[in-house]
Scaffold this active site. Structure first.
Site, PDB file in Angstrom:
ATOM      1  N   GLY A  59     -28.691  -1.443 -93.899  1.00  0.00           N
ATOM      2  CA  GLY A  59     -29.936  -2.437 -94.481  1.00  0.00           C
ATOM      3  C   GLY A  59     -30.421  -3.117 -93.638  1.00  0.00           C
ATOM      4  O   GLY A  59     -30.856  -2.700 -92.431  1.00  0.00           O
ATOM      5  N   SER A  60     -30.219  -4.313 -93.674  1.00  0.00           N
ATOM      6  CA  SER A  60     -31.066  -5.253 -92.287  1.00  0.00           C
ATOM      7  C   SER A  60     -30.931  -5.446 -91.690  1.00  0.00           C
ATOM      8  O   SER A  60     -29.881  -5.797 -91.356  1.00  0.00           O
ATOM      9  CB  SER A  60     -30.568  -6.914 -93.485  1.00  0.00           C
ATOM     10  OG  SER A  60     -31.887  -7.723 -93.383  1.00  0.00           O
ATOM     11  N   CYS A  61     -32.046  -5.390 -90.985  1.00  0.00           N
ATOM     12  CA  CYS A  61     -31.794  -6.122 -89.505  1.00  0.00           C
ATOM     13  C   CYS A  61     -30.809  -7.420 -89.472  1.00  0.00           C
ATOM     14  O   CYS A  61     -30.766  -7.867 -87.971  1.00  0.00           O
ATOM     15  CB  CYS A  61     -33.048  -6.048 -88.805  1.00  0.00           C
ATOM     16  SG  CYS A  61     -33.915  -4.760 -88.947  1.00  0.00           S
TER      17      CYS A  61
END
Length: 576
Positions: A59-61
């Site tokens: 998922g998200s950085c």
């Protein structure tokens, strides 16, 4: 039977083992350390003080920022143990050690040892071994390898360009070594992701770097932020929150970043070219840049993005290299008959789950002729469920002719799997305790009978073409419930010039700059809203945890139907 030490430290705690990756941003509450990803098997688990095992993150950085905040607020896991390479949480722990003197051990083990460790109730990480009940796995340092630095690199490390550049270069070199990079590479542009005030760590890091004199040396754009920078005072935003969110944005502008404030930098007129080495964070932007534009950027963690923009250098590893861009998995898709635009985010969600850490080649859907906005939705949803930085679509994306790796596996994606994904993304909505079950047959196009009171469009930020489509679907009719669109400033300016913005406003649509749905908070997010409709696979995934509301997912036409009536259609006909 050895564990590789990625970051040093001593720890002991109960084991929390996960068989699939977790995005810390949108999946973990940084204030409580509880898992808030409603779709993850570990939902509700407490990470604080636990020895957390997962194959890798996903998922998200921005997970690196949540990791750092947990370290700074005393709610961090005791240790992290992975069975595959992992950058995002590792970078957060590295920043905690390098800038704030907080140690959190990070280790990597084989799949077999991962299973043995996961079965333990409690583990201790010592100087030389991981120990549990009747178990001891020695810890070894990673093999030494030379990192070739240029004369300019060494000068930055030595402080020639100031304390901030030296710190940034130390962090880049540490990540390069753990990634196995033999050298660094020049990057031509950057995109900063850690500019959302989701927790205090983002502001602490940015202001510390700005105070050290950091200045970017390549053109660098800024992601969506946490407030409408010019209008938040009039929107009833808490003054303390608004001031701190503005300070965070100002810190990056002070360091020379462009105040673009969009999570879709690929919609800007000056976008990366094929083969261009860039350094972007923001998961949807990374996947789109690699997959659709043919530019090159790993899924860089937050904070590393600024370090690379300050130095103009990045570890020469991952998808900067030709062979690392080849498909590792082939997904044969059973294309549905006459799908609507919700097909593409559904496919991204399923493909990411099927390829949690592998670059897939998606076959069978080229004949559907996806638009750039379809690909935007595909990439964004894929980035929520996979750690991979790109995908290929046969006959569509520019590098889909790269041959799969010899060890690449194959699997099918059926319409039944897409239907199951639709059910999963709508599960929180359809089973919310305050909302009745739908009276209509779930496979029909009849309205479900279950109300929504907010429609969310623009995750990632809406494009000009999508905006015109939305205006055409509304056809000057007034909405019955709030319909809020988030968009980049450049797109809003274009819509203002061609009259689309006026058409949307005449229908009662609210168009908000700077924010995106993954950063929006009350009162801009209507406090009275109890159930939300979206066409975004990304927001349908993260929204329940971020907003505390059940999310209903569907096509843009479904969203318009919901906005006009308060009642969304049921499951689309093309799902069978």
């Amino acid at each position: 039977m050895t564990a590789t030490r990625i970051l040093p430290g001593l720890a002991e705690g109960p084991v929390l083992a996960m068989d699939q990756g977790l995005s810390f941003w949108g999946g973990v509450d940084p204030a409580t350390a509880r898992v808030i990803d409603a779709h993850h098997p570990a939902h509700g688990a407490d990470l604080a003080g636990a020895v957390v095992l997962m194959p890798t993150s996903r998922g998200s950085c921005s997970g690196s920022g949540v990791m750092l905040d947990l370290m700074l607020n005393g709610r961090a896991p005791a240790a992290l143990i992975f069975s595959e390479p992992e950058d995002i949480l590792t970078l957060g722990a590295l920043i905690g050690a390098e800038m704030f003197g907080r140690a959190l051990p990070v280790l990597r083990v084989s799949a077999a040892d991962f299973a043995r460790l996961a079965a333990q109730p409690r583990l201790r990480i010592g100087d030389d071994a991981i120990t549990g009940e009747g178990l001891r796995i020695p810890i070894v340092d990673p093999p030494e390898h030379a990192l070739a630095l240029t004369e300019d690199d060494r000068a930055m490390l030595a402080g020639r360009d100031g304390a901030a550049a030296a710190l940034a270069m130390r962090i880049i070199c540490a990540m390069a070594r753990q990634q196995g990079a033999a050298a660094l590479t020049d990057i031509s542009r950057g995109h900063i992701d850690g500019c959302i005030l989701a927790h205090p760590a983002n502001l602490i890091f940015a202001e510390k770097m700005a105070d050290l004199g950091a200045q970017v040396r390549v053109p660098t754009t800024i992601n969506a932020i946490s407030v409408d920078r010019e209008h938040w005072q009039a929107q009833g935003v808490d003054p303390d929150f608004g001031a701190r969110a503005s300070r965070l944005a100002d810190a990056y502008v002070r360091m020379g970043c462009r105040p673009s404030f969009t999570c879709a930098p690929y919609l800007l007129t000056d976008r990366p070219q094929a083969g261009e080495d860039i350094a972007w964070a923001e998961s949807n932007a990374v996947v789109y840049a690699n997959s659709v534009l043919g530019a090159r950027t790993p899924k860089h963690p937050d904070y590393l993005d600024l370090c690379m923009a300050v130095t103009g250098r990045a570890p020469l590893a991952g998808v900067y290299l030709d062979d690392s861009r080849r498909p590792e998995l082939v997904l044969e898709v059973e294309p549905p008959a006459d799908p609507d635009d919700s097909f593409w985010p559904l496919l991204g969600h399923v493909a990411g789950s099927a390829a949690p850490a592998a670059i897939p080649l998606i076959r069978g859907v080229g004949g559907l002729n996806p638009s750039p906005d379809d690909l935007k939705a595909l990439c964004a949803a894929f980035g929520t469920t996979s750690a991979a930085p790109m995908l290929h679509v046969e006959g569509v994306t520019p590098e889909a002719t790269r041959p799969p790796l010899p060890q690449a596996t194959r699997r099918r994606i059926t319409t039944a799997e897409l239907a199951a994904a639709w059910d999963e993304l709508n599960q929180q909505f359809l089973h919310h305790e305050n909302i009745p079950e739908p009276e209509a047959e779930p496979r029909s196009r009849a309205t479900t009978g279950t109300p929504v009171d907010l429609v969310a469009i623009g995750s990632p930020h809406i494009s000009p073409v999508e905006s015109r489509k939305l205006a055409a679907l509304l056809d000057n009719r007034p909405v019955a419930i709030p319909l809020i669109v988030t968009a980049g400033r450049a797109v809003i300016a274009e819509l203002d010039r061609d009259g689309t913005l006026a058409r949307l406003k005449e229908s009662g649509v609210q168009v908000i700059p700077d924010l995106c749905w993954c950063s929006i908070t009350e009162p801009v997010f209507p406090p009275q809203a109890t159930a939300v409709m979206t066409n975004s696979g990304k927001y349908a995934h993260y929204g329940p945890g971020l907003s505390g509301r059940p999310l209903r997912f569907g096509s843009m036409a479904d969203c318009v139907a919901a906005a006009l009536t308060g009642h969304p259609p049921g499951r689309p006909h093309w799902l069978g």
